[in-house]
Structures are given as C-alpha cells and as structure tokens.
Design an enzyme around this catalytic site. Structure first.
Site, short mmCIF file in Angstrom:
data_model
loop_
_atom_site.label_atom_id
_atom_site.label_comp_id
_atom_site.label_asym_id
_atom_site.label_seq_id
_atom_site.Cartn_x
_atom_site.Cartn_y
_atom_site.Cartn_z
N HIS A 151 8.30 5.23 -11.30
CA HIS A 151 7.74 6.10 -10.26
C HIS A 151 8.60 7.35 -10.05
O HIS A 151 8.08 8.41 -9.69
CB HIS A 151 7.66 5.35 -8.92
N ASP A 158 0.65 3.77 -7.82
CA ASP A 158 0.13 2.47 -7.39
C ASP A 158 -1.17 2.74 -6.63
O ASP A 158 -1.16 3.54 -5.67
CB ASP A 158 1.12 1.76 -6.45
N GLU A 240 1.38 -6.03 -12.75
CA GLU A 240 0.93 -5.51 -11.46
C GLU A 240 -0.42 -4.82 -11.63
O GLU A 240 -0.49 -3.76 -12.24
CB GLU A 240 1.95 -4.53 -10.88
N HIS A 243 -0.49 -0.92 -10.77
CA HIS A 243 0.54 -0.02 -11.30
C HIS A 243 0.09 0.64 -12.60
O HIS A 243 -0.17 -0.05 -13.59
CB HIS A 243 1.82 -0.84 -11.51
#
Length: 267
Positions: A151, A158, A240, A243
């Site tokens: 990130h 996200d 995830e 993500h």
C-alpha cells in the site's frame, strides 16, 4: 572614576551580550512533512462516484484507534491505479453496483503503527471482531502483519462492492460489543457492501479469496469484484479478497511516508 570607565562598562556589557548570543542554542529547524511526488492523485478527483469509507481514519479497525498518518478520510493513489479503478467502476455501475474503498495509499508511519500494535500482546481490544481465532503472538508469523506494505507504494487498494442505491452505514461506537468478522452477515458489524463471506480486514483463512467454504452469493460477489478489477489491470492477493494491486506499478520499489491529506498532493 576615570573618563574611560563608561566606555569600558559599555564594552563589557557588549561582550556579555555577544557571549550570550553565541552560547544560546540554535533555533530548531522547522520540520517539513514529506510530500507526494508527481503521479499521485486523490481518487475523488478522478472518479467521485466511488464510495469511500476510510477505515484507518476511524477507530473501527483492528488497532481500535485512528492510525498514524491518516490526516483526512480520503483515498490517494497513483494516477494509473486511480484511472484503472474508474474503468472498473464504469463497468460495475452498468450492472447496478459501485466500488467502495476501505484503504488506498498507506504511509510507512501507519505500517509502523501496526507493527507497534502487533508487538503489544496486551492490547486485544478489537480481537473479538478482527482476529477471534488467531493468537496475537502469531500475527507476524502467519503473515497478517508485516513491516512493509505494498500500500505504501501507492498502487494497492482495499475495496469491496456495494449494491446501488447504497444504504448508509452506521458509525462504529468505540466500546460497543464486537461480533466475529466471519459471522453470518446479519450478525457481524453492519456494512452496506454485498456479502463477501467475511468483513473487511478479517484475519482468518475464510478471507482467502478462493476458500472453498465460500459458496453461493458470497462466491459470486467475490468473483464479481475480482473479475471487474482484473479487466482493469488489478491483481488480487489470494489471502485477502479485498486486496488488489494495479500492475505495472508506477513506483514498484519505493515505500512512501507522506501523510494522507490533500496538502500532501502535488499542487
């Protein structure tokens, strides 16, 4: 008293004053915050239709408080990633859905905050919601917390999908009873997104995008999100469902630390 005495006294006072100035500590240099380089933009400037619920600006996250570096509740991304999200959003709008982002660019100081929190094994105030089945001492070993995050390079986001028209989401009240993030949708914290099988930031194997226990509408919703983003150039992190990273990254090797605020952006 001689005629020279006043002059000598004046010289002595001047010497003392000069010594005091020389001995005084130098004024501290004004600290300036790092700024984003050219290539970073506010997502709202690129596509204002994408819903933003910036969780780390609020206490509703696994830490339980606003995270360091989040000065404003806004999504900042590299321009190519933001434009790619706009492409995905247009495709989803035609189907009656909207993207909703939870986190975008994340400063290194926020990641450092996560690390400090993970090392404090006594702070489990949000365990009942975000990591009920994981021992906090294993967060690093199991890969839930790391000292660097993609990130911070600016091209990772996200996000989830919301059925339109989007109902409001009530604010989290610190101290309220917590429900497991993997509980049935009707039981966990309310979110206006479609049912993805878990809540956002759920530290659990059920969050793995292709976990075989996720079926029916939950599976269809995950596939809808991944499919729309894949067509726009994003790659999902298998652990995830929320993500995604835009490829190729504009800054593949740089981890930035400018605060999340409008003032950080290029003028």
């Amino acid at each position: 008293m001689t005629a020279f005495a006043p002059a000598l006294r004046g010289l002595a006072l001047a010497a003392v004053a000069l010594f005091a100035v020389a001995a005084a500590p130098a004024p501290a240099e004004a600290r300036t915050e790092p700024e984003a380089p050219d290539g970073f933009v506010a997502l709202r400037d690129v596509d204002p239709t994408i819903i933003q619920e910036m969780r780390y600006f609020t206490p509703h996250n696994f830490v339980g408080e606003r995270v360091d570096g989040y000065r404003q509740p806004m999504c900042i991304l590299t321009e190519p990633a933001a434009k790619a999200l706009r492409t995905a959003q247009r495709a989803l709008l035609r189907k009656g859905y909207s993207l909703k982002v939870y986190d975008c660019y994340r400063p290194q100081r926020a990641v450092d905050h996560f690390v400090r929190w993970a090392e404090d094994l006594g702070d489990e105030r949000m365990k009942a919601e975000f990591y009920p089945r994981v021992d906090k001492s294993r967060l690093f070993e199991d890969g839930y917390i790391a000292k660097k995050s993609g990130h911070s390079r600016g091209s990772t986001v996200d996000l989830t999908v919301v059925r339109l028209p989007a109902p409001p989401t009530r604010p989290y009240v610190p101290g309220e009873p917590l429900k497991p993030c993997y509980a049935p949708r009707s039981e966990r914290f309310p979110d206006n997104s479609v049912d993805m099988g878990t809540g956002y930031d759920c530290f659990d194997t059920l969050s793995h995008t292709d976990d075989p226990r996720v079926t029916g509408k939950q599976r269809a919703h995950r596939d809808l999100l991944r499919g729309a983003l894949a067509k726009a150039g994003f790659v999902n992190l298998p652990e995830e469902w929320w993500h995604f990273t835009y490829k190729p990254e504009l800054f593949p090797d740089t981890y930035f630390d400018f605060p999340v605020s409008r003032r950080s952006l290029p003028h």
